[in-house]
Design a protein around this motif. Structure first.
Motif, PDB file in Angstrom:
ATOM      1  N   ILE A   1       0.842  -1.203   0.000  1.00 55.37           N
ATOM      2  CA  ILE A   1       0.000   0.000   0.000  1.00 55.37           C
ATOM      3  C   ILE A   1       0.875   1.249   0.000  1.00 55.37           C
ATOM      4  O   ILE A   1       0.633   2.189  -0.763  1.00 55.37           O
ATOM      5  N   ALA A   2       1.912   1.258   0.834  1.00 56.18           N
ATOM      6  CA  ALA A   2       2.807   2.416   0.900  1.00 56.18           C
ATOM      7  C   ALA A   2       3.470   2.663  -0.447  1.00 56.18           C
ATOM      8  O   ALA A   2       3.574   3.807  -0.904  1.00 56.18           O
ATOM      9  N   LYS A   3       3.913   1.598  -1.095  1.00 49.83           N
ATOM     10  CA  LYS A   3       4.534   1.754  -2.417  1.00 49.83           C
ATOM     11  C   LYS A   3       3.522   2.278  -3.427  1.00 49.83           C
ATOM     12  O   LYS A   3       3.832   3.143  -4.245  1.00 49.83           O
ATOM     13  N   GLY A   4       2.299   1.750  -3.380  1.00 50.98           N
ATOM     14  CA  GLY A   4       1.260   2.209  -4.295  1.00 50.98           C
ATOM     15  C   GLY A   4       0.918   3.666  -4.082  1.00 50.98           C
ATOM     16  O   GLY A   4       0.724   4.419  -5.038  1.00 50.98           O
ATOM     17  N   GLN A   5       0.869   4.098  -2.813  1.00 47.52           N
ATOM     18  CA  GLN A   5       0.541   5.487  -2.505  1.00 47.52           C
ATOM     19  C   GLN A   5       1.643   6.435  -2.980  1.00 47.52           C
ATOM     20  O   GLN A   5       1.365   7.591  -3.295  1.00 47.52           O
ATOM     21  N   ALA A   6       2.866   5.945  -3.074  1.00 50.18           N
ATOM     22  CA  ALA A   6       3.953   6.790  -3.587  1.00 50.18           C
ATOM     23  C   ALA A   6       3.714   7.134  -5.052  1.00 50.18           C
ATOM     24  O   ALA A   6       4.096   8.205  -5.512  1.00 50.18           O
ATOM     25  N   TYR A   7       3.081   6.223  -5.793  1.00 50.31           N
ATOM     26  CA  TYR A   7       2.803   6.456  -7.208  1.00 50.31           C
ATOM     27  C   TYR A   7       1.425   7.060  -7.433  1.00 50.31           C
ATOM     28  O   TYR A   7       1.200   7.775  -8.394  1.00 50.31           O
ATOM     29  N   ALA A   8       0.500   6.744  -6.546  1.00 51.76           N
ATOM     30  CA  ALA A   8      -0.872   7.234  -6.678  1.00 51.76           C
ATOM     31  C   ALA A   8      -1.391   7.566  -5.285  1.00 51.76           C
ATOM     32  O   ALA A   8      -1.982   6.726  -4.629  1.00 51.76           O
ATOM     33  N   PRO A   9      -1.151   8.774  -4.823  1.00 53.81           N
ATOM     34  CA  PRO A   9      -1.519   9.151  -3.449  1.00 53.81           C
ATOM     35  C   PRO A   9      -2.992   8.966  -3.120  1.00 53.81           C
ATOM     36  O   PRO A   9      -3.349   8.865  -1.959  1.00 53.81           O
ATOM     37  N   GLU A  10      -3.837   8.873  -4.127  1.00 55.19           N
ATOM     38  CA  GLU A  10      -5.267   8.726  -3.857  1.00 55.19           C
ATOM     39  C   GLU A  10      -5.638   7.292  -3.433  1.00 55.19           C
ATOM     40  O   GLU A  10      -6.774   7.031  -3.030  1.00 55.19           O
ATOM     41  N   ILE A  11      -4.694   6.363  -3.517  1.00 51.77           N
ATOM     42  CA  ILE A  11      -4.968   4.997  -3.065  1.00 51.77           C
ATOM     43  C   ILE A  11      -5.256   5.013  -1.575  1.00 51.77           C
ATOM     44  O   ILE A  11      -4.486   5.520  -0.794  1.00 51.77           O
ATOM     45  N   GLN A  12      -6.405   4.474  -1.230  1.00 50.84           N
ATOM     46  CA  GLN A  12      -6.807   4.438   0.175  1.00 50.84           C
ATOM     47  C   GLN A  12      -6.211   3.213   0.855  1.00 50.84           C
ATOM     48  O   GLN A  12      -6.119   2.158   0.259  1.00 50.84           O
ATOM     49  N   ASP A  13      -5.794   3.374   2.065  1.00 49.63           N
ATOM     50  CA  ASP A  13      -5.231   2.279   2.833  1.00 49.63           C
ATOM     51  C   ASP A  13      -6.308   1.211   3.049  1.00 49.63           C
ATOM     52  O   ASP A  13      -7.329   1.465   3.676  1.00 49.63           O
ATOM     53  N   ALA A  14      -6.087   0.010   2.543  1.00 53.63           N
ATOM     54  CA  ALA A  14      -7.059  -1.080   2.660  1.00 53.63           C
ATOM     55  C   ALA A  14      -7.215  -1.571   4.083  1.00 53.63           C
ATOM     56  O   ALA A  14      -8.137  -2.307   4.386  1.00 53.63           O
ATOM     57  N   LEU A  15      -6.324  -1.188   4.966  1.00 55.04           N
ATOM     58  CA  LEU A  15      -6.401  -1.630   6.347  1.00 55.04           C
ATOM     59  C   LEU A  15      -7.266  -0.717   7.195  1.00 55.04           C
ATOM     60  O   LEU A  15      -7.524  -1.014   8.364  1.00 55.04           O
ATOM     61  N   ASP A  16      -7.685   0.426   6.628  1.00 55.34           N
ATOM     62  CA  ASP A  16      -8.551   1.354   7.395  1.00 55.34           C
ATOM     63  C   ASP A  16      -9.912   0.781   7.598  1.00 55.34           C
ATOM     64  O   ASP A  16     -10.468   0.075   6.864  1.00 55.34           O
TER      65      ASP A  16
END
Length: 93
Positions: free
Chosen positions: A78-93
């Motif tokens: 998730i952290a790696k994905g958010q680096a490329y696409a900050p709009e990715i929501q944390d699936a653990l929330d």
């Protein structure tokens, strides 16, 4: 380096890796062990499900959801994905 192939039920007696290292082996492989243990666990699971109609009696032999997510590295992904696409929501929330 010397390699030894450990097969449960094979001709070579199962010997601890430390002892094999002392004999000069530098690589010990267990090629069938994972499939054998997984299939054993799967049989127990399926028996429980068939007999009880639930997996409740197996909970102490299962990883919890968060343990699985940790094993597969979900937070890091998730952290790696958010680096490329900050709009990715944390699936653990």
């Amino acid at each position: 380096p010397l390699l030894i192939n450990m097969v449960e039920g094979g001709k070579t007696p199962l010997t601890p890796a430390a002892e094999l290292g002392a004999l000069g082996f530098r690589l010990v492989i267990y090629p069938g062990a994972m499939v054998r243990i997984i299939s054993f666990a799967a049989q127990a699971y399926l028996h429980e499900l068939r007999e009880q109609g639930t997996t409740a009696g197996m909970l102490d032999r299962m990883n919890k959801f968060d343990q699985i997510m940790s094993l597969v590295g979900l937070e890091e992904s998730i952290a790696k994905g958010q680096a490329y696409a900050p709009e990715i929501q944390d699936a653990l929330d």
